[in-house]
Design an enzyme around this catalytic site. Structure first.
Site, PDB file in Angstrom:
ATOM      1  N   CYS A  19       0.602  -1.471   0.214  1.00 21.25           N
ATOM      2  CA  CYS A  19       0.139   0.031   0.075  1.00 21.25           C
ATOM      3  C   CYS A  19       0.764   1.292  -0.013  1.00 21.25           C
ATOM      4  CB  CYS A  19      -0.917   0.030   1.236  1.00 21.25           C
ATOM      5  SG  CYS A  19      -2.079  -1.313   1.122  1.00 21.25           S
ATOM      6  N   HIS A  51      -3.305   6.833   2.736  1.00 21.08           N
ATOM      7  CA  HIS A  51      -3.748   5.828   2.036  1.00 21.08           C
ATOM      8  C   HIS A  51      -5.136   5.371   2.824  1.00 21.08           C
ATOM      9  CE1 HIS A  51      -4.051   1.596   0.886  1.00 21.08           C
ATOM     10  NE2 HIS A  51      -3.944   1.141   2.324  1.00 21.08           N
ATOM     11  N   ASN A 103     -10.168   0.104  -0.640  1.00 25.48           N
ATOM     12  CA  ASN A 103      -8.799   0.075  -0.396  1.00 25.48           C
ATOM     13  C   ASN A 103      -8.298  -0.565  -1.765  1.00 25.48           C
ATOM     14  OD1 ASN A 103      -6.098  -0.498   0.126  1.00 25.48           O
ATOM     15  ND2 ASN A 103      -6.223  -1.348   1.926  1.00 25.48           N
TER      16      ASN A 103
HETATM   17  O1  UT7 Z   1      -4.087  -1.735   3.616  1.00 29.01           O
HETATM   18  C1  UT7 Z   1      -3.582  -2.578   4.059  1.00 29.01           C
HETATM   19  C2  UT7 Z   1      -3.430  -2.610   5.516  1.00 29.01           C
HETATM   20  N1  UT7 Z   1      -4.623  -3.071   6.138  1.00 29.01           N
HETATM   21  C3  UT7 Z   1      -5.255  -2.334   7.041  1.00 29.01           C
HETATM   22  O2  UT7 Z   1      -4.822  -1.157   7.308  1.00 29.01           O
HETATM   23  C4  UT7 Z   1      -6.479  -3.083   7.683  1.00 29.01           C
HETATM   24  C5  UT7 Z   1      -6.169  -2.589   9.209  1.00 29.01           C
HETATM   25  N2  UT7 Z   1      -7.327  -3.220  10.035  1.00 29.01           N
HETATM   26  C6  UT7 Z   1      -8.670  -2.949   9.858  1.00 29.01           C
HETATM   27  O3  UT7 Z   1      -8.990  -2.131   9.132  1.00 29.01           O
HETATM   28  C7  UT7 Z   1      -9.649  -3.528  10.919  1.00 29.01           C
HETATM   29  O4  UT7 Z   1      -8.996  -4.388  11.982  1.00 29.01           O
HETATM   30  C8  UT7 Z   1     -10.713  -4.716  10.173  1.00 29.01           C
HETATM   31  C9  UT7 Z   1     -11.650  -3.944   9.166  1.00 29.01           C
HETATM   32  C10 UT7 Z   1     -10.075  -5.682   9.252  1.00 29.01           C
HETATM   33  C11 UT7 Z   1     -11.570  -5.311  11.470  1.00 29.01           C
HETATM   34  O5  UT7 Z   1     -12.046  -4.132  11.833  1.00 29.01           O
HETATM   35  P1  UT7 Z   1     -11.838  -4.144  13.701  1.00 29.01           P
HETATM   36  O6  UT7 Z   1     -12.869  -3.157  14.143  1.00 29.01           O
HETATM   37  O7  UT7 Z   1     -10.642  -4.271  14.056  1.00 29.01           O
HETATM   38  O8  UT7 Z   1     -12.718  -5.613  13.989  1.00 29.01           O
HETATM   39  P2  UT7 Z   1     -11.997  -6.858  14.927  1.00 29.01           P
HETATM   40  O9  UT7 Z   1     -11.282  -7.661  14.120  1.00 29.01           O
HETATM   41  O10 UT7 Z   1     -11.410  -6.202  16.191  1.00 29.01           O
HETATM   42  O11 UT7 Z   1     -13.656  -7.879  15.059  1.00 29.01           O
HETATM   43  C12 UT7 Z   1     -14.477  -7.099  15.946  1.00 29.01           C
HETATM   44  C13 UT7 Z   1     -15.671  -8.129  15.805  1.00 29.01           C
HETATM   45  C14 UT7 Z   1     -15.556  -9.768  15.866  1.00 29.01           C
HETATM   46  O12 UT7 Z   1     -16.616 -10.166  16.556  1.00 29.01           O
HETATM   47  P3  UT7 Z   1     -16.651 -10.550  18.136  1.00 29.01           P
HETATM   48  O13 UT7 Z   1     -15.322 -11.506  18.357  1.00 29.01           O
HETATM   49  O14 UT7 Z   1     -16.450  -9.312  18.953  1.00 29.01           O
HETATM   50  O15 UT7 Z   1     -17.685 -11.176  18.301  1.00 29.01           O
HETATM   51  C15 UT7 Z   1     -15.378  -9.997  14.545  1.00 29.01           C
HETATM   52  O16 UT7 Z   1     -15.570 -11.434  14.270  1.00 29.01           O
HETATM   53  O17 UT7 Z   1     -16.144  -7.923  14.611  1.00 29.01           O
HETATM   54  C16 UT7 Z   1     -16.586  -9.194  13.721  1.00 29.01           C
HETATM   55  N3  UT7 Z   1     -16.306  -8.829  12.377  1.00 29.01           N
HETATM   56  C17 UT7 Z   1     -17.234  -8.798  11.675  1.00 29.01           C
HETATM   57  N4  UT7 Z   1     -18.584  -8.656  11.727  1.00 29.01           N
HETATM   58  C18 UT7 Z   1     -19.147  -8.343  10.460  1.00 29.01           C
HETATM   59  C19 UT7 Z   1     -14.858  -8.902  11.861  1.00 29.01           C
HETATM   60  N5  UT7 Z   1     -15.083  -8.515  10.580  1.00 29.01           N
HETATM   61  C20 UT7 Z   1     -16.686  -8.574  10.409  1.00 29.01           C
HETATM   62  C21 UT7 Z   1     -17.449  -8.218   9.086  1.00 29.01           C
HETATM   63  N6  UT7 Z   1     -18.719  -8.317   9.211  1.00 29.01           N
HETATM   64  N7  UT7 Z   1     -16.927  -7.867   7.787  1.00 29.01           N
END
Ligand code: UT7
Length: 331
Positions: A117, A257, A287
């Site tokens: 990225c 980004h 992205n």
């Molecule tokens: O450009 C490349 C570099 N990449 C990035 O910069 C990405 C950086 N990371 C992120 O953008 C975020 O961490 C994500 C979008 C990938 C995930 O968001 P988050 O707020 O960090 O979610 P999390 O992984 O902490 O998960 C929170 C909850 C979980 O459920 P529980 O365990 O609290 O019940 C996940 O299972 O959200 C759930 N979850 C979802 N729910 C619905 C994770 N992904 C999804 C989804 N839809 N797509």
């Protein structure tokens, strides 16, 4: 003797026609428009369907044609083509060479580079080195990805984020006080386990096993990447502002980004820059990896003025990150 600067003198961009909405994505994996909008800030992303075309060079040729229509240039005068991408058309030849051949840049030497990225800011800094040394006068920087080709549409941690798109900028020599003023680029390859695509390289060449184990898709530990992205971009921007005696009042635009709206907001918050000064189009393009920053410049081009101070900042796999201070080159 006047110092030679490398200035952007034209911008082009292209995104594929197909819009993959959050609603459609919710029929593929267990997610919802509400969750994606709130946690990521994306409403829809563009995907290159085989009916439209194939490969990143397809998007790159369209982006160059767009640049040519906005700011005509002689392709024979372009001396180098640098293509930042993680999703080249093939292992080889390079997508830079393929794109140059299709757009008439036949006198240029061409190569691809990979910094995920952060690819655009890395490529821009390389172009600046070529041009400000006095060796070359015109360099084409292309940056973009077809992330849909390496996205696991069974993994809800990645598939809502990733998208396809490509931008390009023409970089030319000038003795005016515009162009790339300073840059800070960094990388840390000590923890590849947090964000990777292991399949298809020389450690794990493509095989039935690598395909079965889904190793040809990008995998990430979202929370770790999120935290590193915010702190790394903020640190790079603060260092760059400080050593160029820039305050937030002197900065006209932050061009971050586009990986997650919450990352963008956190960076703006820590830099104490209001949202009106931050380019954001993640809601409609998602992205596109190396493509996000040039696609912002492309969209904001007619709002930019000669001499505007822009801070470009990115973070991606590697990890790679950095910030570039650019004085806009034209009205
Ligand atoms: O450009 C490349 C570099 N990449 C990035 O910069 C990405 C950086 N990371 C992120 O953008 C975020 O961490 C994500 C979008 C990938 C995930 O968001 P988050 O707020 O960090 O979610 P999390 O992984 O902490 O998960 C929170 C909850 C979980 O459920 P529980 O365990 O609290 O019940 C996940 O299972 O959200 C759930 N979850 C979802 N729910 C619905 C994770 N992904 C999804 C989804 N839809 N797509």
């Amino acid at each position: 003797m006047c110092k030679i600067h490398a200035a952007i003198t034209g911008v082009g961009g292209y995104v594929p026609n197909y819009r993959l909405t959050n609603e459609e994505l919710s029929t593929i994996v267990e997610t919802s428009d509400e969750w994606i909008t709130k946690r990521i800030g994306i409403k829809e992303r563009r995907i290159l369907k085989p009916e439209e075309g194939r490969g990143i060079s397809y998007l790159a040729v369209k982006a160059i044609e767009d640049l040519q229509s906005r700011r005509p240039f002689n392709p024979l005068e372009v001396e180098a083509v640098i293509f930042a991408t993680t999703t080249p058309d093939y292992g080889l030849p390079s997508s830079a060479a393929l794109t140059a051949a299709q757009t008439g840049m036949t006198n240029a030497f061409c190569f691809d580079m990979e910094a995920a990225c952060s690819g655009f800011i890395y490529a821009l800094d390389i172009a600046d080195g070529f041009v400000s040394s006095g060796k070359y006068k015109k360099v084409m920087v292309i940056a973009g990805d077809i992330l849909s080709s390496v996205t696991d549409y069974e993994d809800r941690n990645t598939c809502p984020i990733f998208a396809d798109g490509c931008g390009c900028v023409l970089v030319e020599a000038t003795t005016e006080e515009v162009g790339l003023m300073d840059s800070i680029l960094r990388s840390d390859g000590s923890t590849p386990e947090h964000l990777h695509m292991y399949g298809g390289g020389s450690v794990y060449p493509a095989s039935h096993e690598t395909v079965e184990q889904r190793m040809h898709y990008i995998w990430q530990d979202g929370r770790i990447v999120f935290k590193r992205a915010v702190s790394s971009m903020v640190d790079a921007c603060e260092e760059l502002l400080k050593r160029n005696n820039l305050s937030k009042e002197n900065v006209d635009w932050i061009v971050p980004h586009q990986a997650n709206l919450r990352i963008i907001d956190a960076v703006a918050y820590h830099l104490n820059v209001p949202r009106e000064k931050v380019m954001i189009n993640i809601e409609k393009y998602g992205n596109t990896s190396a493509g996000t920053i040039p696609l912002c410049l492309w969209e904001w081009e007619n709002r930019l003025h000669k001499g505007d101070n822009l801070i470009l900042t990115a973070f991606g796999a590697g990890f790679t990150w950095g910030a570039v201070y650019l004085k806009w080159g034209y009205n």
